[in-house]
Scaffold this motif. Sequence first.
Motif, PDB file in Angstrom:
ATOM      1  N   SER A 161      -0.554  -6.520   6.795  1.00 41.02           N
ATOM      2  CA  SER A 161      -1.648  -7.243   6.139  1.00 41.02           C
ATOM      3  C   SER A 161      -2.811  -6.326   5.784  1.00 41.02           C
ATOM      4  O   SER A 161      -3.576  -6.619   4.856  1.00 41.02           O
ATOM      5  CB  SER A 161      -2.146  -8.374   7.039  1.00 41.02           C
ATOM      6  N   THR A 164      -1.951  -5.194   2.164  1.00 44.86           N
ATOM      7  CA  THR A 164      -2.105  -6.219   1.128  1.00 44.86           C
ATOM      8  C   THR A 164      -3.561  -6.663   0.997  1.00 44.86           C
ATOM      9  O   THR A 164      -3.998  -7.038  -0.091  1.00 44.86           O
ATOM     10  CB  THR A 164      -1.216  -7.440   1.433  1.00 44.86           C
ATOM     11  N   SER A 165      -4.317  -6.625   2.102  1.00 41.43           N
ATOM     12  CA  SER A 165      -5.726  -7.035   2.046  1.00 41.43           C
ATOM     13  C   SER A 165      -6.590  -6.046   1.282  1.00 41.43           C
ATOM     14  O   SER A 165      -7.753  -6.336   0.978  1.00 41.43           O
ATOM     15  CB  SER A 165      -6.279  -7.203   3.469  1.00 41.43           C
ATOM     16  N   ALA A 176      -3.291 -12.994   4.938  1.00 41.37           N
ATOM     17  CA  ALA A 176      -3.015 -11.913   5.894  1.00 41.37           C
ATOM     18  C   ALA A 176      -2.276 -12.400   7.148  1.00 41.37           C
ATOM     19  O   ALA A 176      -1.292 -11.772   7.569  1.00 41.37           O
ATOM     20  CB  ALA A 176      -4.311 -11.202   6.276  1.00 41.37           C
ATOM     21  N   VAL A 179       1.350 -12.971   6.262  1.00 41.14           N
ATOM     22  CA  VAL A 179       2.047 -11.707   6.009  1.00 41.14           C
ATOM     23  C   VAL A 179       2.501 -11.075   7.324  1.00 41.14           C
ATOM     24  O   VAL A 179       3.652 -10.645   7.474  1.00 41.14           O
ATOM     25  CB  VAL A 179       1.128 -10.739   5.228  1.00 41.14           C
ATOM     26  N   ASP A 180       1.604 -11.012   8.306  1.00 39.49           N
ATOM     27  CA  ASP A 180       1.962 -10.426   9.601  1.00 39.49           C
ATOM     28  C   ASP A 180       3.000 -11.268  10.336  1.00 39.49           C
ATOM     29  O   ASP A 180       3.866 -10.735  11.038  1.00 39.49           O
ATOM     30  CB  ASP A 180       0.709 -10.256  10.470  1.00 39.49           C
TER      31      ASP A 180
END
Length: 505
Positions: A161, A164-165, A176, A179-180
Amino acid sequence: MPTFLSAGVIALVVAWGLLFPASLGATFDQALSAITRNFGWFYLWVVLALVILCAILAFSRYGTLKLGAEDEEPEFSLGSWFAMLFAAGMGIGLVFWGVAEPISHYTSPPPGITAGTPEAANAAMRYSFFHWGLHPWAVYSVVALAIAFFQFRRRQPALISAVTSALPSRTVQRLAPLVDTLAVIATAFGVAASLGIGALQINSGLGTMFGVPVSTTAQLVIIAVTTALFITSAVSGVERGVKWLSNANLILAGLLALAVFLLGPTVAIIDTMTNTLGGYLSDFVRMSLRMTPFRDSTWVSGWTIFYWAWWVSWSPFVGLFIARVSRGRTIREFVIGTVLAPTFAAVLWFSVFGGTALTLEIAQAAPIAQAVKADVSTALFSMFSALPMGPVMSFIATVLVIVFFVTSGDSATLVLGMMSARGNPNPSARSKILWGLLIAGIAGSLLLSGGLKAVQTATIVFALPFTVVILLMAVALWRGVRDDWHEEDRRERALKRQLRQMAAR
């Protein structure tokens, strides 16, 4: 939050597999069929795009950027680094499929090729190179490079994350935790499935050598013993247990391949590698984008698309681990080390083991295809039985699978510990022990319920949303690399201007 959510999903699927294994298998089989039928093209395009991105990053001006400070040296030697990333990335899989996949393609080739012919043998080797070559390692490399870049250059935590963040989209940033969660689930199920595969092959090896019965009980004992080993290794740290075992892996694998090369059909192996490498390179694009829209065939979805989804599901685990051991290397060195070098190793492995198996099957009528059809896990030992010093090589292969089992397990416990500790590169021993026991429990419970195939299928199903995550990571990596290179270029030009002004004075 992501840790509790992912643990809850894992526990739910495991309980489902124990209580209603048939229902679990049917549900995920339907999901897998729908995904491969409707999104197969998506996997093919995404993975090919990652191969292209790796080539651009490695051989463009961006390749000079270092993962860390400019004066930072790599933590591990080149040999130890390669041994660790190779053992974590494909260890058990190569040993398991080195014989079984070429023989499988020979007896059930791609559409348009007649089984059991020289054309089928050539296609079998070509697709084995393809499935274990540049494409899977490009998936691993992009994920690992993105994590390493933002961790070591932007001081972000070692989390999916965190990459991507870095994108400006607030919607992506809000996702986020999801995603994790996807990363933890994919890692836990992917590793558990591989541990189950490893237990099957260890059981087959012990059965071949010592007459140990092939049974679920024996496989559970194998999982228990090897779990104790990999937890001990994980607790001892990357600098000791993981590095030492990975080095031992590479040496054992090299010795085994050398023995088969010398004792097997040496000239045929060299000819096979030469011919197959040419076919792999010349058909690279065609194989990369091959679908069968006008033919009723499930071969592409059952092999290529299944593999691409499998590599995607493994990428958070392998990516985080490779990033953990890659600080101080340039982007060019990183990509060459994580894509080209492992691909060459896979080419050698399949040439030696697959080439030998096909030669024995075709020229000497060795019953290897029959063994693969009866039990895929016995393929390697069936080939050894047709070679000189077969029992010795069977013993070495069984030890190799055990060591690969342990290195995969300790790498996974390290990565899951990092995820649950918000990216801490050195998670606590307690966290490693808990995750080690959890993934061993997943593998054991699914073996008990007969649901190992179901968990493999579940891993592929979870890979679809994570493919979108990888695309976001690739975009974030490209933006970050481009911005950092231009910033360094501006600094260099400014420094040169200052030096010229000082010289003029």
